[in-house]
Design a protein around this motif. Structure first.
Motif, PDB file in Angstrom:
ATOM      1  N   VAL A  97       0.833  -1.202   0.000  1.00  0.00           N
ATOM      2  CA  VAL A  97       0.000   0.000   0.000  1.00  0.00           C
ATOM      3  C   VAL A  97       0.870   1.255   0.000  1.00  0.00           C
ATOM      4  O   VAL A  97       0.576   2.226  -0.712  1.00  0.00           O
ATOM      5  CB  VAL A  97      -0.987  -0.011   1.188  1.00  0.00           C
ATOM      6  N   ALA A  98       1.956   1.247   0.780  1.00  0.00           N
ATOM      7  CA  ALA A  98       2.845   2.411   0.812  1.00  0.00           C
ATOM      8  C   ALA A  98       3.471   2.660  -0.557  1.00  0.00           C
ATOM      9  O   ALA A  98       3.565   3.804  -1.011  1.00  0.00           O
ATOM     10  CB  ALA A  98       3.934   2.215   1.857  1.00  0.00           C
ATOM     11  N   ARG A  99       3.865   1.600  -1.227  1.00  0.00           N
ATOM     12  CA  ARG A  99       4.446   1.771  -2.568  1.00  0.00           C
ATOM     13  C   ARG A  99       3.388   2.232  -3.564  1.00  0.00           C
ATOM     14  O   ARG A  99       3.646   3.074  -4.423  1.00  0.00           O
ATOM     15  CB  ARG A  99       5.083   0.471  -3.021  1.00  0.00           C
ATOM     16  N   TRP A 100       2.194   1.682  -3.463  1.00  0.00           N
ATOM     17  CA  TRP A 100       1.106   2.033  -4.360  1.00  0.00           C
ATOM     18  C   TRP A 100       0.741   3.515  -4.208  1.00  0.00           C
ATOM     19  O   TRP A 100       0.470   4.202  -5.185  1.00  0.00           O
ATOM     20  CB  TRP A 100      -0.089   1.154  -4.058  1.00  0.00           C
ATOM     21  N   GLU A 101       0.762   3.993  -2.990  1.00  0.00           N
ATOM     22  CA  GLU A 101       0.421   5.390  -2.719  1.00  0.00           C
ATOM     23  C   GLU A 101       1.600   6.339  -2.899  1.00  0.00           C
ATOM     24  O   GLU A 101       1.450   7.547  -2.754  1.00  0.00           O
ATOM     25  CB  GLU A 101      -0.130   5.528  -1.292  1.00  0.00           C
ATOM     26  N   GLY A 102       2.779   5.806  -3.206  1.00  0.00           N
ATOM     27  CA  GLY A 102       3.956   6.637  -3.415  1.00  0.00           C
ATOM     28  C   GLY A 102       4.561   7.159  -2.121  1.00  0.00           C
ATOM     29  O   GLY A 102       5.278   8.161  -2.132  1.00  0.00           O
ATOM     30  N   LEU A 103       4.309   6.492  -1.009  1.00  0.00           N
ATOM     31  CA  LEU A 103       4.806   6.944   0.292  1.00  0.00           C
ATOM     32  C   LEU A 103       6.014   6.156   0.774  1.00  0.00           C
ATOM     33  O   LEU A 103       6.538   6.447   1.850  1.00  0.00           O
ATOM     34  CB  LEU A 103       3.691   6.842   1.336  1.00  0.00           C
TER      35      LEU A 103
END
Length: 135
Positions: A97-103
């Motif tokens: 999720v962090a990678r998907w959201e660019g975080l």
């Protein structure tokens, strides 16, 4: 609750084989659907998977309720493995999720996984262990 979902589905298939109960594909899919729903709603406490297993066996009627007692002993030590799989699933989901959201900071994540980052209590920033402190 990935570990609980896997455990519950395998336990019911084992119980069906142990009791000689033939399950059709439709019955297996219904059991899988019910188990996926019950495992998501159960509490994260030891023994809750056994309660969900008993409730699913009673609700569907596909497997004799007395057969669930066969899983009482293995359930005690399988709880550790369910917890391990659950934690791995939570960690992978958090990274995804962090990678998907660019975080996701890839450099900081690599340093943390390599053991090059430390966290000082009360400090909101991570420090690189290999860097020399500025004087």
């Amino acid at each position: 609750m990935d570990g609980a979902s896997i455990y519950l589905s395998l336990a019911l298939v084992f119980l069906a084989q142990a009791t000689g109960t033939d399950l059709s594909i439709a019955e297996q899919l219904v059991l899988l659907g019910v188990l996926l729903l019950t495992s998501k709603g159960m509490a994260g406490i030891p023994g809750s998977a056994f309660v969900a297993l008993s409730a699913t066996a009673a609700a569907t009627g596909s497997i004799p309720m007395a057969a669930v007692a066969l899983m009482l002993a293995p359930d005690r030590f399988m709880g550790n493995y369910r917890t391990t799989v659950n934690i791995i699933g939570y960690a992978v989901a958090a990274f995804f999720v962090a990678r998907w959201e660019g975080l996701l900071n890839k450099h900081q994540a690599e340093n943390a996984l390599d053991g090059r980052l430390t966290y000082v209590l009360g400090d909101t920033n991570f420090a690189d262990v290999n860097k020399k402190p500025a004087i």
